[in-house]
Design a protein around this motif. Structure first.
Motif, PDB file in Angstrom:
ATOM      1  N   THR A 114       0.784  -1.169   0.059  1.00 18.98           N
ATOM      2  CA  THR A 114      -0.096   0.076  -0.060  1.00 18.98           C
ATOM      3  C   THR A 114       0.996   1.373   0.058  1.00 18.98           C
ATOM      4  O   THR A 114       2.021   1.306   0.673  1.00 18.98           O
ATOM      5  CB  THR A 114      -0.934   0.028   1.437  1.00 18.98           C
ATOM      6  N   SER A 115       0.158   2.242  -0.724  1.00 17.04           N
ATOM      7  CA  SER A 115       1.259   3.492  -0.803  1.00 17.04           C
ATOM      8  C   SER A 115       0.670   4.639  -1.275  1.00 17.04           C
ATOM      9  O   SER A 115      -0.487   4.598  -1.636  1.00 17.04           O
ATOM     10  CB  SER A 115       2.455   3.369  -2.021  1.00 17.04           C
ATOM     11  N   ASN A 116       1.137   5.810  -1.095  1.00 18.33           N
ATOM     12  CA  ASN A 116       0.706   7.290  -1.324  1.00 18.33           C
ATOM     13  C   ASN A 116       1.958   7.662  -1.873  1.00 18.33           C
ATOM     14  O   ASN A 116       2.993   8.045  -1.235  1.00 18.33           O
ATOM     15  CB  ASN A 116       0.212   7.963   0.044  1.00 18.33           C
ATOM     16  N   GLU A 174      -4.986  13.564  -0.467  1.00 18.05           N
ATOM     17  CA  GLU A 174      -4.914  11.928  -0.088  1.00 18.05           C
ATOM     18  C   GLU A 174      -6.523  11.876   0.580  1.00 18.05           C
ATOM     19  O   GLU A 174      -7.092  10.786   0.163  1.00 18.05           O
ATOM     20  CB  GLU A 174      -3.880  11.249   0.669  1.00 18.05           C
ATOM     21  N   GLY A 175      -6.596  12.416   1.697  1.00 15.72           N
ATOM     22  CA  GLY A 175      -7.718  12.562   2.339  1.00 15.72           C
ATOM     23  C   GLY A 175      -8.886  12.456   1.655  1.00 15.72           C
ATOM     24  O   GLY A 175     -10.113  11.848   1.649  1.00 15.72           O
ATOM     25  N   GLN A 207      -9.435   9.587  -0.891  1.00 13.72           N
ATOM     26  CA  GLN A 207      -9.687   8.418  -0.056  1.00 13.72           C
ATOM     27  C   GLN A 207     -11.365   8.620   0.263  1.00 13.72           C
ATOM     28  O   GLN A 207     -11.931   7.434   0.017  1.00 13.72           O
ATOM     29  CB  GLN A 207      -8.978   8.031   1.178  1.00 13.72           C
ATOM     30  N   GLY A 208     -11.477   9.681   0.889  1.00 16.65           N
ATOM     31  CA  GLY A 208     -12.984   9.885   1.050  1.00 16.65           C
ATOM     32  C   GLY A 208     -13.920   9.631   0.153  1.00 16.65           C
ATOM     33  O   GLY A 208     -15.034   9.126   0.172  1.00 16.65           O
ATOM     34  N   VAL A 226     -14.198   6.205  -1.055  1.00 18.44           N
ATOM     35  CA  VAL A 226     -15.364   5.456  -0.127  1.00 18.44           C
ATOM     36  C   VAL A 226     -16.468   5.624  -0.225  1.00 18.44           C
ATOM     37  O   VAL A 226     -17.227   4.871  -0.166  1.00 18.44           O
ATOM     38  CB  VAL A 226     -14.503   5.493   1.349  1.00 18.44           C
ATOM     39  N   SER A 239     -14.939   0.609   8.446  1.00 18.51           N
ATOM     40  CA  SER A 239     -13.343   0.458   8.452  1.00 18.51           C
ATOM     41  C   SER A 239     -13.334  -1.159   8.078  1.00 18.51           C
ATOM     42  O   SER A 239     -12.385  -1.534   7.297  1.00 18.51           O
ATOM     43  CB  SER A 239     -12.968   0.869   9.672  1.00 18.51           C
ATOM     44  N   LEU A 240     -14.144  -2.120   8.365  1.00 18.85           N
ATOM     45  CA  LEU A 240     -14.195  -3.318   8.167  1.00 18.85           C
ATOM     46  C   LEU A 240     -14.566  -3.720   6.639  1.00 18.85           C
ATOM     47  O   LEU A 240     -14.061  -4.884   6.428  1.00 18.85           O
ATOM     48  CB  LEU A 240     -15.109  -4.109   9.099  1.00 18.85           C
ATOM     49  N   LEU A 247     -13.466  -2.372   4.190  1.00 16.16           N
ATOM     50  CA  LEU A 247     -12.706  -1.561   3.144  1.00 16.16           C
ATOM     51  C   LEU A 247     -11.157  -1.995   3.311  1.00 16.16           C
ATOM     52  O   LEU A 247     -10.617  -2.523   4.345  1.00 16.16           O
ATOM     53  CB  LEU A 247     -12.357  -0.147   3.251  1.00 16.16           C
ATOM     54  N   PRO A 248     -10.360  -2.061   2.197  1.00 19.48           N
ATOM     55  CA  PRO A 248      -8.857  -1.975   2.156  1.00 19.48           C
ATOM     56  C   PRO A 248      -8.570  -0.617   2.364  1.00 19.48           C
ATOM     57  O   PRO A 248      -9.264   0.460   2.539  1.00 19.48           O
ATOM     58  CB  PRO A 248      -8.477  -2.531   0.888  1.00 19.48           C
ATOM     59  N   MET A 249      -7.177  -0.566   2.748  1.00 21.25           N
ATOM     60  CA  MET A 249      -6.456   0.794   2.457  1.00 21.25           C
ATOM     61  C   MET A 249      -6.555   1.299   1.081  1.00 21.25           C
ATOM     62  O   MET A 249      -6.892   0.455   0.075  1.00 21.25           O
ATOM     63  CB  MET A 249      -4.928   0.525   2.602  1.00 21.25           C
ATOM     64  N   ILE A 250      -6.838   2.670   0.955  1.00 17.18           N
ATOM     65  CA  ILE A 250      -7.104   3.313  -0.688  1.00 17.18           C
ATOM     66  C   ILE A 250      -5.729   3.841  -0.874  1.00 17.18           C
ATOM     67  O   ILE A 250      -5.385   4.962  -0.392  1.00 17.18           O
ATOM     68  CB  ILE A 250      -8.244   4.326  -0.281  1.00 17.18           C
ATOM     69  N   ASP A 251      -5.165   3.229  -1.759  1.00 18.63           N
ATOM     70  CA  ASP A 251      -3.856   3.881  -2.603  1.00 18.63           C
ATOM     71  C   ASP A 251      -4.090   5.273  -3.091  1.00 18.63           C
ATOM     72  O   ASP A 251      -4.889   4.825  -3.737  1.00 18.63           O
ATOM     73  CB  ASP A 251      -3.078   2.878  -3.301  1.00 18.63           C
TER      74      ASP A 251
END
Ligand code: FES
Ligand code: FES
Lengths: 758, 88, 156
Positions: free
Chosen positions: A2-4, A649-650, A653-654, A657, A689-690, A692-696
Motif C-alpha cells: 500500500t502506498s501514497n 489524499e484524504g 480516499q474519502g 469510499v 472500516s471493516l 474496506l482495504p487501504m485506499i492507495d
C-alpha cells in the motif's frame, strides 16, 4: 504494497509540505466548538413537526393544545413566515421562487415529501418539545404521489405543483408537468458520427437516491435580539449562503443578520441549504430567547437533501480501433419536491473526459415526492460517470481493447472542445491515465475469483468569490482572517499558501474563520473551490502585505520603493547589500513607520481548473451470498499542485469510499407512496472500516494555469469514478453487467454467473 | 469580431446557424446584436436584464463574473453554458 | 417535570455528582448537564460511535447508556485523554497522520482506539478495522485513521 505517491512537477518551501493543521489540537481534545456545542444562557430547544405523508393537502392545523402544554414557549406554522402575508402582486416575478423557498422550509398549502416541516415548537427542553408535538392536530387530504423519476415525467402523472411548466431554455411549455427544465447541447453531426462507427452500443442505467451521510446532524442556534439584530450560530458550508437564504425568507436586510459558522461535522454539499435557521429565528423572535434545534438522524435522512436518483440512456459509436465517432445521452434526475436537481452538471460532465467530435446531451430536471435533493460532491457527475464509464468498459470488452488504452486514445487534452462548447485548458487526464497504466496495482495479477475495473471522472472546478484579510503582528506572525468554512483542512492549506507567498514559516501564519460581519462576501466551501479560490485571495492579500512592507522599508532607508525587493521573506535593497531586513525585523518596526500593516483581497476567479481522476478497483464476489468485497483500490488524481498532500489524499480516499458505498450498499428504500423505510444508519448502510482495504493514492501534479502555484480543487473529481470502477470490476469477476446502483448481493445473485473466472 | 456560439436549443431561432461573428465589446451588446438579427433570442437568454439563472456566459472559456457588463475581446469566443455554481 | 436523581460517578479520574432525569442519556448528561461537549452526537441510536466513551474499561455508545447508569462507574471521555504533560499518543498520531478531516467523529474514534490498545497493545490492521467498525467516519475513508492507530500499536 500500500502506498501514497506524489508525482511532483515543481517543489515549493511550504506548499506541498504536510504540517499539522492549526485547528488540530482542538479537534483531538474535544475543545473545537461545533454547532451543537453552542450554549447560550436560557436557550430553548426547538423540534419540528413533519408530515407523515409524501403528498397531501394541508386542510387545517390546530396548535392550541401544544401551546398550552407546560414548558412550551412558542409554536409556529407557515402562517408565521412573511410569505403568508405577501401578495402575488407585491412579489411579481419573485413569487414562485419565494413560495418554493418558504414552503420548502415550512409547508403552507401542501406537503410534498414525508418529513416536510409543518410546524415547530420551542420549549424549555427537547423532551418537552417532543411531547408537545403529539398535541398539534393537522388535517390532511392525502394525494396520490409519484416517486420514480420516469413515472413522474409521463403525461398524466400526479402533479406536485399545479403551475409548474417545463422551461426549455427560456421557453415555457403550455401545460403543467413535473419536468421543470429541459436542456440540450450538441456538437458536430450526430448522424454522420454514428454512421461512421463500426460498433454502436446503447444502454440504460439507473442509480438510487443516496445521502451525503455527514456524521454531524444539521443544527442551528438563533437569537433575535430586541434591537432587531438576528444572530445565527450554525453548521454550514457557507455562512453567507445562510445569510442570503434567511434574508430572503424573512424579508430582512442582510446587514441585520450575522451568521457565525461553527465547526462543521461534514457537509459534502448537503450543508448549503439552510433548513433550520429561519425556523429557529422566528421562534426566537416570538419567545425573546435563544432557540436551538438539532435534527435527529431520521430527520436528516427524511428531510435534508439526498442526492438524486437518476435514469440515463447512453449511446456511443466507435471505430474498430476504439476511436469514438459519436456519443449521445439523455439523463433524467429527480430533484425531489422542488426543482433543482444537478442534471445540467451531469450532462456537462458526462463526456468531458473524451475528445468527441459529434455528440448530443439532453438533461431533464424532474420533481417527485421525495425530499428536495441537495448537492452531493460533484453533483450530477458521479451518476453520469457511472453510466458513461460502464458503457465504455462494455465497448472495450466487445473490441478487446485495454480500458486504459481506450481512454488514452480518446482522452480530452488541452484544446479539446467539449460538447457544451468550452475548450479545455491544460488538464491532466492523460497523465492520470498513464500513472494508472504504470501503477503496480494495474500491472499486478488478478487473484482467482476476483475482478478489476477502471473508470475516470471529471469535475469543472469553478472559482467564485472569496475574501481574505491579514494583519502583520509586531512579532512577525500573520493573522489570517477568512470567511471560508474549514471542513477538511483548509485553514492549513490557505495558511500554507500565505506563508509561501510571504516567504515565512507555516507556524507564523495564524488562520481564523470569522462571521459574516467580519469579512467580505465569501462563497461556500464546496465545488472544490476553497483551496483554489480562497487560496488566490490569500496570495493576493499577501502580495498586498509585501507591497506595504516594501514601502515601509523605503521609508526606513529613505530610498525609492523601486530600489527594494522582497524575496523569500527578506526585504533588501537591490544595490546596497548592507540594507536587508527580515520579515520579522521589519514587522517589529511597523509601529514607528506608519502603524500596523493589513493586507486584503476579494477575488472572483473566473477560470476553471478542471479536475480529473482515475480509479482502479479490485473486487471479489462471493458466489454463495452475492456479496462484493473491495480487495484493492487505487485512486489517481490531478491535484495541479497538492498544497497539503495528506489532506488531498484524504479527499481522494474519502471520495473513493463514498463512491464504494454508492456502488454497493447505499440506497433509500421507499414504499409505493414515497415513505422512506430505512432512515437510520443501521438500515442505510455506509461503509465501515471493516468493509474496506487501504485506499492507495497517486497525486498527479499538472499545474493549473489559473493559479499561481498551479492548485486545482480536489474534493469532487474523487467521487466520480468509483461507482463505474467497482461496477466494471464486478463484471470482470462475474461476467455480468450491472447497470443499476447499488449493486446489491440480490442483484448479483439474480444476474447469476456468466463466465466466472476461477 | 467575436465568435458567438449559439446554444443548441436556440438554433431553431437562427435557422440552424451554430456560430456567427459579430462586433461587440461586452455581453450586453452581444445579446442585443443577436436579438436584432434573430428577434426573440434575447428573451431566451436574459431575464430581468441579467443572464438567466440556469445559464452562465463564458468568454474564452472563463465564466463571466460581471454578467452583462463583461468585456468581450476582439477575437473572443462567447458561449452560453449551463450554470454550474449555485450550490455545492 | 420528571423527578431528578443524583448520580455519583468517576469522570476522567475525578469523583463528581450530577443531577439527571431518568430519561436522560449519558450523552445528554455529559453535554447538557455537565457542559462537556467533546463527546459528539451523530445518530442518538447507537449506530455511529461519535458518542463513544470508556466506561469501566469498556467502550460504550453514551447515547445508549442512561445517565443514572453511570452511578458508581469509572468513565473516560475525550476531555480526559490528554494530560497536562501533553497529548495522548493516539491524539498525537491522529494529528500527524491527518486522520481527521471534519473532526466530528474524532473523539469517538480516539476513545474507541484507546479502548482497544489499552486491552490489546499490539492490535494489527485487521483487528483495528474490526474493532473500529462501530465508528462511522464519512470523510476519510478510514485509511488514515487505521494508519494512525497502527502507528501507536506495538504491532506496526
Ligand atoms: S450518537 Fe451514539 S452511536 Fe451515534
Ligand atoms: S473526519 Fe469527518 S466524519 Fe470522520
Amino acid at each position: 504494497m500500500t502506498s501514497n505517491q506524489v508525482l511532483s512537477e515543481v517543489e515549493y518551501n511550504v506548499v506541498g509540505t504536510r504540517p499539522v493543521r492549526p485547528d488540530g489540537v482542538d479537534k483531538v481534545t474535544g475543545r473545537a466548538r461545533y454547532g451543537d456545542d453552542t450554549n447560550l444562557t436560557g436557550t430553548l430547544q426547538a423540534k419540528v413537526l413533519r408530515s407523515p405523508h409524501p403528498h397531501a393537502r394541508v386542510k387545517s392545523i390546530d396548535t392550541s393544545k401544544a401551546e398550552a402544554f407546560p414548558g412550551v414557549r412558542a409554536v409556529i406554522t407557515a402562517k408565521d413566515l412573511p410569505f403568508a402575508s405577501l401578495s402575488k402582486e407585491e412579489l411579481g416575478g419573485d413569487y414562485t421562487a419565494l413560495k418554493f423557498a418558504t414552503d420548502h422550509m415550512m409547508a403552507s398549502d401542501k406537503v410534498l415529501f414525508k418529513g416536510h416541516p409543518i410546524a415547530a415548537i420551542a420549549a424549555v427542553n427537547g423532551h418537552v418539545a417532543q411531547s408537545a408535538m403529539d398535541l398539534i392536530e393537522v388535517e390532511y387530504e392525502v394525494l396520490e404521489s409519484v416517486v420514480d423519476v420516469r413515472e413522474a415525467m409521463k403525461p398524466g402523472a400526479a402533479l406536485l405543483h399545479e403551475d409548474l411548466r417545463t422551461n426549455d431554455m427560456g421557453e415555457t411549455a403550455d401545460t403543467p408537468s413535473n419536468i421543470s427544465t429541459h436542456m440540450s447541447y450538441a456538437t458536430g453531426d450526430l448522424e454522420k458520427g454514428f454512421a461512421e462507427a463500426d460498433l454502436v452500443m446503447e444502454k440504460e442505467y439507473t442509480t438510487a437516491t443516496v445521502h451525503q451521510g455527514y456524521i454531524e446532524p444539521h443544527n442551528t442556534t438563533a437569537f433575535w435580539n430586541s434591537d432587531g439584530q438576528l444572530n445565527l450560530w450554525t453548521s454550514t458550508q457557507g455562512s453567507f449562503q445562510v445569510r442570503a437564504t434567511v434574508s430572503n425568507i424573512l424579508r430582512l436586510p442582510v446587514s441585520q443578520i450575522k451568521v457565525t459558522p461553527m465547526e462543521i461535522g461534514g457537509g459534502f454539499g448537503g450543508k448549503i441549504t439552510a433548513y433550520l435557521d429561519a425556523i429557529c429565528a422566528v421562534l426566537s423572535k416570538k419567545t425573546g430567547s435563544p432557540v436551538k434545534a438539532i435534527m435527529t438522524r431520521t430527520e436528516v435522512f427524511e428531510a435534508s437533501g439526498p442526492a438524486p436518483a437518476s435514469w440515463m440512456r447512453v449511446k456511443i459509436g466507435v471505430k474498430n480501433n476504439g476511436k469514438i465517432t459519436a456519443v449521445e445521452t439523455e439523463m433524467a434526475m429527480d430533484a425531489g419536491a422542488y426543482p433543482g436537481s444537478p442534471v445540467m452538471q451531469a450532462i456537462v460532465c458526462a463526456f468531458a473526459c473524451y475528445d468527441v467530435e459529434n455528440g448530443k446531451v439532453d438533461g431533464y430536471d424532474v420533481v417527485v415526492n421525495k425530499p428536495k435533493s441537495a448537492a452531493y460532491r460533484a453533483p450530477g457527475a458521479p451518476q453520469a460517470a457511472f453510466a458513461v464509464e460502464s458503457l465504455i468498459d462494455e465497448i472495450c470488452g466487445e473490441l478487446k481493447i485495454d480500458p486504459i488504452d481506450f481512454r488514452l486514445l480518446n482522452a480530452a487534452k488541452e484544446g479539446t472542445r467539449r460538447i457544451e462548447g468550452l475548450v479545455a485548458k491544460r488538464i491532466g487526464l492523460v497523465e492520470c491515465l498513464e500513472a494508472a497504466r504504470d501503477h503496480d496495482h494495474y500491472k499486478s495479477k488478478l487473484e482467482n475469483g476476483t475482478g478489476r475495473g477502471v473508470a475516470c471522472g471529471y469535475w469543472p472546478n469553478r472559482g467564485f468569490q472569496s475574501s481574505v484579510v491579514m494583519t502583520v503582528n509586531y512579532d512577525g506572525v500573520v493573522s489570517l482572517i477568512m470567511g471560508s468554512v474549514d471542513i477538511g483542512g483548509t485553514r492549513a492549506s490557505i495558511a500554507q499558501q500565505t506563508a509561501e507567498t510571504l516567504g515565512i514559516a507555516y507556524e507564523d501564519v495564524k488562520p481564523t474563520v470569522v462571521d459574516t460581519d467580519s469579512i467580505g462576501y465569501t462563497f461556500i466551501t464546496g465545488g472544490s473551490r476553497t483551496a483554489f479560490a480562497t487560496g488566490i485571495a490569500a496570495i493576493s492579500a499577501a502580495e498586498d502585505v509585501k507591497e506595504q512592507m516594501i514601502s515601509r522599508a523605503a521609508k526606513i532607508w529613505d530610498t525609492s520603493e523601486d530600489d527594494i525587493e522582497f524575496v523569500a521573506g527578506m526585504i533588501s535593497h537591490k544595490s546596497d547589500e548592507e540594507l536587508r531586513l527580515s520579515f520579522k525585523d521589519l514587522a517589529r518596526q511597523t509601529a514607528t513607520t506608519g502603524g500596523s500593516i493589513t493586507g486584503r483581497s476579494s477575488v472572483d476567479p473566473s477560470g476553471e481548473g478542471n479536475g480529473h481522476a482515475v480509479h482502479i478497483a479490485d473486487v471479489s464476489v462471493d458466489q454463495e451470498t452475492g456479496k462484493t468485497d473491495v480487495t484493492r483500490f487505487t485512486a489517481i488524481q490531478d491535484a495541479g499542485k497538492a498544497v497539503h498532500p495528506s489532506y488531498v489524499e484524504g479527499q481522494m480516499q474519502g471520495g473513493a469510499v463514498q463512491g464504494i458505498g454508492w456502488a454497493l450498499n447505499e440506497e433509500y428504500f421507499f414504499d409505493d407512496t414515497g415513505k422512506m423505510l430505512n432512515s437510520s444508519f443501521l438500515d442505510y448502510r455506509m461503509p465501515t472500516s471493516l468493509d474496506l482495504p487501504m485506499i492507495d493514492t497517486v497525486i498527479v501534479e499538472v499545474a493549473n494555469p489559473g493559479h499561481p502555484y498551479g492548485v486545482r480543487g480536489v474534493g469532487e473529481a474523487a467521487i466520480c469514478p468509483p461507482m463505474a470502477a467497482v461496477a466494471n470490476a464486478v463484471t470482470s469477476a462475474t461476467g455480468n453487467r450491472m447497470r443499476s446502483l447499488p449493486i446489491t448481493p440480490g442483484k448479483i445473485l439474480e444476474a447469476g454467473w456468466d463466465s466466472v473466472k476461477s | 469580431m467575436a465568435t458567438i456560439f449559439i446554444p443548441t436549443m436556440l438554433q431553431k431561432l437562427t435557422s440552424g446557424i451554430k456560430k456567427l461573428e459579430l462586433d461587440a465589446s461586452n455581453v450586453r451588446q452581444v445579446v442585443d446584436r443577436l436579438d436584432e438579427m434573430y428577434p426573440g433570442i434575447k428573451d431566451r437568454l436574459v431575464e430581468d436584464d441579467e443572464i438567466r439563472e440556469s445559464l452562465a456566459v463564458a468568454i474564452d472559456g472563463d465564466v463571466a463574473i460581471m454578467g452583462m457588463l463583461t468585456k468581450v475581446g476582439e477575437n473572443s469566443e462567447v458561449h452560453f453554458v449551463p450554470a454550474i455554481g449555485g450550490g455545492f | 417535570m420528571a423527578g431528578v436523581t443524583q448520580v455519583q460517578t468517576t469522570l476522567n479520574g475525578e469523583v463528581i455528582n450530577f443531577l439527571c432525569e431518568p430519561r436522560q442519556s449519558l450523552l445528554e448528561c455529559l453535554r447538557d448537564v455537565l457542559g462537556m461537549t467533546g463527546t459528539k452526537e451523530g445518530c442518538n441510536d447507537g449506530n455511529c460511535g461519535a458518542c463513544t466513551v470508556i466506561m469501566d474499561g469498556r467502550i460504550v455508545d453514551s447515547c445508549l447508556v442512561l445517565g443514572v447508569e453511570a452511578e458508581g462507574k469509572d468513565i473516560t471521555t475525550i476531555e480526559g485523554m490528554a494530560t497536562p504533560e501533553g497529548l495522548h499518543p493516539l491524539q498525537q498520531s491522529f494529528l500527524e497522520n491527518a486522520a481527521l478531516q471534519c473532526g466530528i467523529c474524532t473523539p469517538g474514534f480516539l476513545l474507541a482506539s484507546k479502548g482497544l490498545l489499552d486491552q490489546e497493545p499490539d492490535a494489527d490492521e485487521g483487528r483495528i478495522r474490526h474493532w473500529l467498525a462501530g465508528n462511522l467516519c464519512r470523510c476519510t475513508g478510514y485509511d488514515k485513521i487505521v494508519r494512525a492507530v497502527l502507528q501507536v500499536s506495538k504491532a506496526k
